[in-house]
Design an enzyme around this catalytic site. Structure first.
Site, PDB file in Angstrom:
ATOM      1  N   LYS A  45      53.563 -19.113  21.433  1.00 52.88           N
ATOM      2  CA  LYS A  45      52.391 -18.830  22.254  1.00 52.88           C
ATOM      3  C   LYS A  45      52.872 -18.342  23.612  1.00 52.88           C
ATOM      4  O   LYS A  45      53.700 -18.990  24.263  1.00 52.88           O
ATOM      5  CB  LYS A  45      51.555 -20.096  22.455  1.00 52.88           C
ATOM      6  CG  LYS A  45      50.569 -20.410  21.366  1.00 52.88           C
ATOM      7  CD  LYS A  45      49.707 -21.573  21.823  1.00 52.88           C
ATOM      8  CE  LYS A  45      48.676 -21.955  20.786  1.00 52.88           C
ATOM      9  NZ  LYS A  45      47.827 -23.043  21.277  1.00 52.88           N
ATOM     10  N   GLY A  95      44.493 -15.708  21.106  1.00 52.91           N
ATOM     11  CA  GLY A  95      43.552 -16.760  21.443  1.00 52.91           C
ATOM     12  C   GLY A  95      43.250 -16.751  22.922  1.00 52.91           C
ATOM     13  O   GLY A  95      43.707 -15.885  23.673  1.00 52.91           O
ATOM     14  N   GLY A  96      42.452 -17.739  23.359  1.00 51.81           N
ATOM     15  CA  GLY A  96      42.125 -17.836  24.775  1.00 51.81           C
ATOM     16  C   GLY A  96      43.358 -18.076  25.617  1.00 51.81           C
ATOM     17  O   GLY A  96      43.433 -17.699  26.785  1.00 51.81           O
ATOM     18  N   ASP A 139      38.400 -29.193  20.822  1.00 53.43           N
ATOM     19  CA  ASP A 139      38.248 -27.812  20.358  1.00 53.43           C
ATOM     20  C   ASP A 139      38.649 -27.688  18.892  1.00 53.43           C
ATOM     21  O   ASP A 139      39.371 -26.774  18.498  1.00 53.43           O
ATOM     22  CB  ASP A 139      39.084 -26.859  21.212  1.00 53.43           C
ATOM     23  CG  ASP A 139      38.606 -25.412  21.088  1.00 53.43           C
ATOM     24  OD1 ASP A 139      37.453 -25.200  20.675  1.00 53.43           O
ATOM     25  OD2 ASP A 139      39.388 -24.503  21.395  1.00 53.43           O
ATOM     26  N   LEU A 194      50.968 -12.476  15.580  1.00 50.28           N
ATOM     27  CA  LEU A 194      50.206 -13.197  14.558  1.00 50.28           C
ATOM     28  C   LEU A 194      48.725 -13.276  14.885  1.00 50.28           C
ATOM     29  O   LEU A 194      47.893 -13.390  13.997  1.00 50.28           O
ATOM     30  CB  LEU A 194      50.751 -14.622  14.412  1.00 50.28           C
ATOM     31  CG  LEU A 194      52.199 -14.749  13.930  1.00 50.28           C
ATOM     32  CD1 LEU A 194      52.639 -16.202  13.979  1.00 50.28           C
ATOM     33  CD2 LEU A 194      52.357 -14.202  12.532  1.00 50.28           C
ATOM     34  N   GLY A 195      48.388 -13.251  16.174  1.00 54.03           N
ATOM     35  CA  GLY A 195      46.984 -13.374  16.559  1.00 54.03           C
ATOM     36  C   GLY A 195      46.836 -13.466  18.062  1.00 54.03           C
ATOM     37  O   GLY A 195      47.795 -13.356  18.821  1.00 54.03           O
ATOM     38  N   GLY A 201      46.378 -16.817  24.973  1.00 54.44           N
ATOM     39  CA  GLY A 201      47.172 -15.594  24.987  1.00 54.44           C
ATOM     40  C   GLY A 201      47.614 -15.254  23.580  1.00 54.44           C
ATOM     41  O   GLY A 201      47.196 -15.885  22.613  1.00 54.44           O
ATOM     42  N   PRO A 202      48.490 -14.266  23.428  1.00 51.24           N
ATOM     43  CA  PRO A 202      48.933 -13.853  22.091  1.00 51.24           C
ATOM     44  C   PRO A 202      49.914 -14.850  21.478  1.00 51.24           C
ATOM     45  O   PRO A 202      50.582 -15.605  22.180  1.00 51.24           O
ATOM     46  CB  PRO A 202      49.616 -12.495  22.358  1.00 51.24           C
ATOM     47  CG  PRO A 202      50.079 -12.578  23.774  1.00 51.24           C
ATOM     48  CD  PRO A 202      49.048 -13.406  24.497  1.00 51.24           C
TER      49      PRO A 202
END
Length: 834
Positions: free
Chosen positions: A543, A525-526, A641, A522-523, A528-529
């Site tokens: 995650k 980020g910092g 964040d 799906l994407g 991980g995938p």
């Protein structure tokens, strides 16, 4: 000589035979695009009838994995074949047969098996003259009389599983077209699902408009009602809550001669369809060319409370509740069968505590509900609400009344007879309506206002006294206990807290995500995938902690411990985790609409789906989530964040705050802390945090203000470019505000659909949140009240803490505020992007 002549004849005959076979093969395999089917022009198996703008085409097709052939209509410009109509859905052409579409006298469009001359499907029309069939850019196949161009038949009158823009659905006739005797025949339209993805034959599910009472959409499995959309209220169906937007508009015509529902595209370049699939879901989707896929906008039914009559008579269904069904008003109603009710057998419903007495009854108003099933109802479109009340009061079997049109002052009268069923509680601001329910006189509110005020005053006095006592005890104990508090969640709690969540084995998650395939990714980020997966309970998002991640075990533990304690409709739900060896996984509820940044930044097509009502709903939802984090949760949580990519959207576009890996929590009266390691994302960090490492709830308020401005404008704060200045989005918004041009900040996709007063109020709130001084920024509870216009006039914002991208990256640590340019120059020592 005779032998030579015979040989010559045989050779010529053989040559002729070969030539005829070749010509027959060419005729069978020749593929052509045609514009019409007429008496002299037929459509073969390899031919296509194409609409003028090449939006749709008609031809023969084979569903995946089958040999049966069907005549259908599909999109020309969509790379994934998407069939929207099938003619011979219950009588396909089988292997070995050769199909042809032609017009036979007198004016009848047919599909014929060319091998047997059997008619496989027919329009059953009669028209003398030059009859022509053509396909329109709306996807409508029409049969016209060439002499007067009169439409004598159309595929829109015989939909299969797909409802296209421009179709009229559920009525007695199609407005504006004359069908002779068919004009008042009482014909109805309805959708029927395919049997399955490979068989277009009529399936078990139907979607229709029930006109026995006040019109409402109904989903059935055979003869069993599975979902009712609620009555039309002038703007939307009570149970669906999908309003007019920048993609499509819709309308319901209700009068003595017709009941017709239709929807039309605002932008004809958008490809949109509504389909009843074989599993019984009515889905509306838009084609996203960049992703080469159909993007789901909404699906019905969407939750357990959409199950028809799940709570029985006078029961109300509540999605966000530990108990799905409650009596409509627990003070006035009780379960009919208390024992069954306790074991979740709710079909028996509820009954009044006090029996009705027709002569002395009155009505009690209830808000935020999906209106009950209208099968046994009566309506009048012109009566006032007062007249409606009087009408209901005269009839002892009338149990409730409401408006039929909620626009303006509200008009029309809708009466319910017999028990009220299929009622759903709708969250505040999500399109719920009010209804007046018949009650016994002793259950009506009479003169209770003064008592309520006295009770409120007494309760407030007790609350103030309790808070004062608590504060005194806290400060006294604090003097005797000066041990330092941990700056975040305690590590020694992590194992115990982690065990409170379900633990999944790595093999289970690996199987659910198809071995973490790229197809399910799906994407990134910092952390991980992130992958999509499927477990028995439904879809999940996973995650996976990357070995190269800038975050490690501490952040993993922090997120597990932090979010496991949080339960709110605007926070993403953590379902469990997995820790095996080096593999660390977090399992969340799946958010089908992904994240906010995909809608407002990454995809122009998706951006058009976000009308102002939806964007304002998202802003309000984020604000409510932050109120819970800052005030109402067990610990005061500072997210640190907050950004568009960390706002996830569920199927109904409800926002949910996610990613608590660097969140910090406080107990007691702590509300501020320092850190030497500044982590976060450029463009969203408050200046006091970026400069000095000081963070508080007001740091999240600053980030929220940035989000508000980004959601309204469709532009990122970081990287914003304007031809006349070098300010970022905050600076640009401040300039527009001071010049009285705030509405110029609005995303161009919203210009025709905005509520100007709401937009201006939201911009003002956003600027209040990004003010330079944390003390000047409002807390989130005040923000929610300001957005809801509960505080009247809003105070004017002071100069915001805005700066340019160049300043962030290149300023020196000794730089200070430049009063002349009104720009704050800061240096960020360490920022971990997420």
């Amino acid at each position: 000589m005779r032998i030579l002549m015979k040989r010559k004849i045989i050779i010529e005959e053989a040559t002729l035979l070969i030539l005829l076979l070749m010509l027959r093969h060419i005729a069978q395999t020749y593929s052509a695009e045609i514009n019409i089917i007429s008496d002299s022009q037929f459509l073969g198996e390899e031919d296509k009838l194409v609409s003028p703008g090449r939006t749709f085409e008609l031809g023969f097709f084979r569903p995946n994995g089958t040999e049966n052939k069907y005549l259908g209509i599909w999109y020309t410009k969509v790379s994934v074949q998407t069939v929207v109509w099938v003619a011979n859905r219950d009588r396909p052409l089988t292997v070995g047969s050769l199909g042809v579409v032609k017009i036979v006298n007198p004016g009848n469009l047919v599909i014929m098996n060319n091998n047997t001359d059997h008619i496989m499907w027919s329009s059953n029309t009669y028209s003398y003259g030059n009859t022509v069939a053509k396909l329109l850019d709306s996807g409508n196949l029409v049969l016209t009389n060439g002499n007067n161009n009169k439409i004598i038949w159309m595929s829109f009158d015989y939909p299969t599983d797909t409802f296209l823009p421009g179709m009229t659905f559920g009525g007695t006739f199609l407005p504006g077209l004359t069908f002779g005797k068919n004009f008042l025949t009482g014909k109805e339209w309805y959708l029927t699902s395919w049997k399955n993805s490979k068989d277009p034959a009529p399936g078990e599910f139907t979607w229709s408009t029930d006109t026995r009472g006040y019109p409402q959409h109904v989903l059935k499995l055979g003869e069993v009602v599975k979902y009712v959309g609620g009555p039309w209220n002038g703007e939307w169906f009570s149970g669906s809550r999908y309003k007019q937007n920048t993609i499509f508009t819709y309308n319901m015509v209700i009068n003595k001669t017709e009941v017709a529902f239709t929807y039309n595209l605002v932008n004809n370049s958008v490809l949109l369809r509504s389909t009843l699939n074989s599993s019984g879901k009515f889905e509306c989707s838009v084609w996203v060319e960049e992703l080469k896929t159909w993007q789901l906008i909404f699906a019905l039914p969407k939750d357990i409370c959409d199950t028809y009559n799940i709570c029985g008579a006078y029961g109300r269904c509540i999605v966000m509740s530990l108990q799905t069904c409650l009596c409509f008003d627990e003070k006035k109603f009780i379960p009919r069968d208390p024992k069954n009710w306790e074991t979740t057998e709710w079909q028996g419903g509820c009954v009044r505590r006090t029996p009705l007495d027709c002569k002395t009854d009155g009505f009690r108003r209830y808000s935020n509900v999906k209106l009950p099933n209208t099968q046994t109802s009566w309506f009048n479109m012109s009566m006032s609400l007062k007249e409606c009340e009087a009408m209901c009061l005269k009839n002892c079997t009338c149990m409730a009344y409401a408006n039929t049109d909620i626009r303006g002052k509200g008009t029309g009268c809708l009466l319910w007879f017999n028990d009220l069923i299929d009622i759903k509680l709708v969250p505040e601001g999500m399109g719920g309506q009010y209804i007046f329910i018949r009650m016994a006189s002793s259950d009506l509110d009479k003169g209770g206002l003064n008592i309520k005020i006295i009770l409120i005053v007494v309760l407030l006095a007790i609350l103030v006294l309790s808070l004062s006592s608590g504060w005194f005890c806290y400060t006294w104990r604090k003097k005797d206990n000066l041990e330092p508090k941990g700056e975040s969640l305690q590590v020694h709690e992590s194992k115990r807290e982690t065990m409170e969540l379900p633990l999944f084995s790595f093999s289970t998650i690996e199987k659910a995500t198809a071995s973490f395939s790229l197809y399910n990714k799906l994407g990134q980020g910092g952390f991980g995938p992130v992958y999509k997966g499927i477990l028995e309970g439904g879809e999940i998002a996973v995650k996976r902690l990357s070995s190269t991640s800038s975050q490690g075990l501490d952040e993993f533990k922090n997120e597990v411990i932090c979010i496991s304690k949080l339960q709110h409709r605007n926070l993403v739900k953590l379902l469990g985790c997995s820790i095996e060896g080096e593999e660390k996984l977090l399992v969340y509820e799946y958010m089908p609409n992904r994240s906010l940044d995909l809608f407002i930044f990454a995809d122009k097509t998706r951006s058009t789906l976000l009308d102002w009502t939806t964007r304002f709903h998202i802003i309000e939802g984020i604000a409510r989530g932050l109120v819970y984090l800052h005030q109402d949760s067990r610990l005061r949580i500072i997210h640190r964040d907050l950004k568009a990519s960390n706002i996830l959207l569920d199927l109904d576009m409800n926002p949910k705050i996610s990613d608590f890996g660097i969140a910090r929590s406080f107990g007691g009266n702590e509300n501020e802390a320092n850190t030497e390691k500044v982590v976060g994302t450029y463009g969203y960090m408050s200046p006091e945090y970026a400069l000095d490492g000081v963070f508080s709830t007001k740091s999240d308020v600053f980030s929220f203000g940035v989000l508000v401005l980004e959601t309204i404008s469709g532009k990122r704060n970081r990287g914003f470019i304007h031809s006349s200045h070098s300010n970022n989005l905050i600076g640009h918004a401040w300039t527009m505000y001071n010049e009285g041009r705030s509405l110029e900040l609005v995303d161009t996709n919203l210009e025709e659909t905005i509520n100007p007063s709401e937009v201006l109020r939201s911009i003002e709130v956003g600027l209040l949140c990004v003010q330079q001084s944390p003390n000047d920024r409002p807390n989130m509870s005040s923000v929610v009240r300001m957005l809801g216009n509960e505080l009247g006039a809003i105070q004017k914002p002071k100069q915001p803490a805005f700066f340019t991208e160049r300043n962030i990256l290149g300023a020196d640590s000794s730089s200070s505020t430049n009063a002349t340019s009104s720009t704050s120059y800061i240096t960020v020592t360490e920022v971990v992007g997420r």
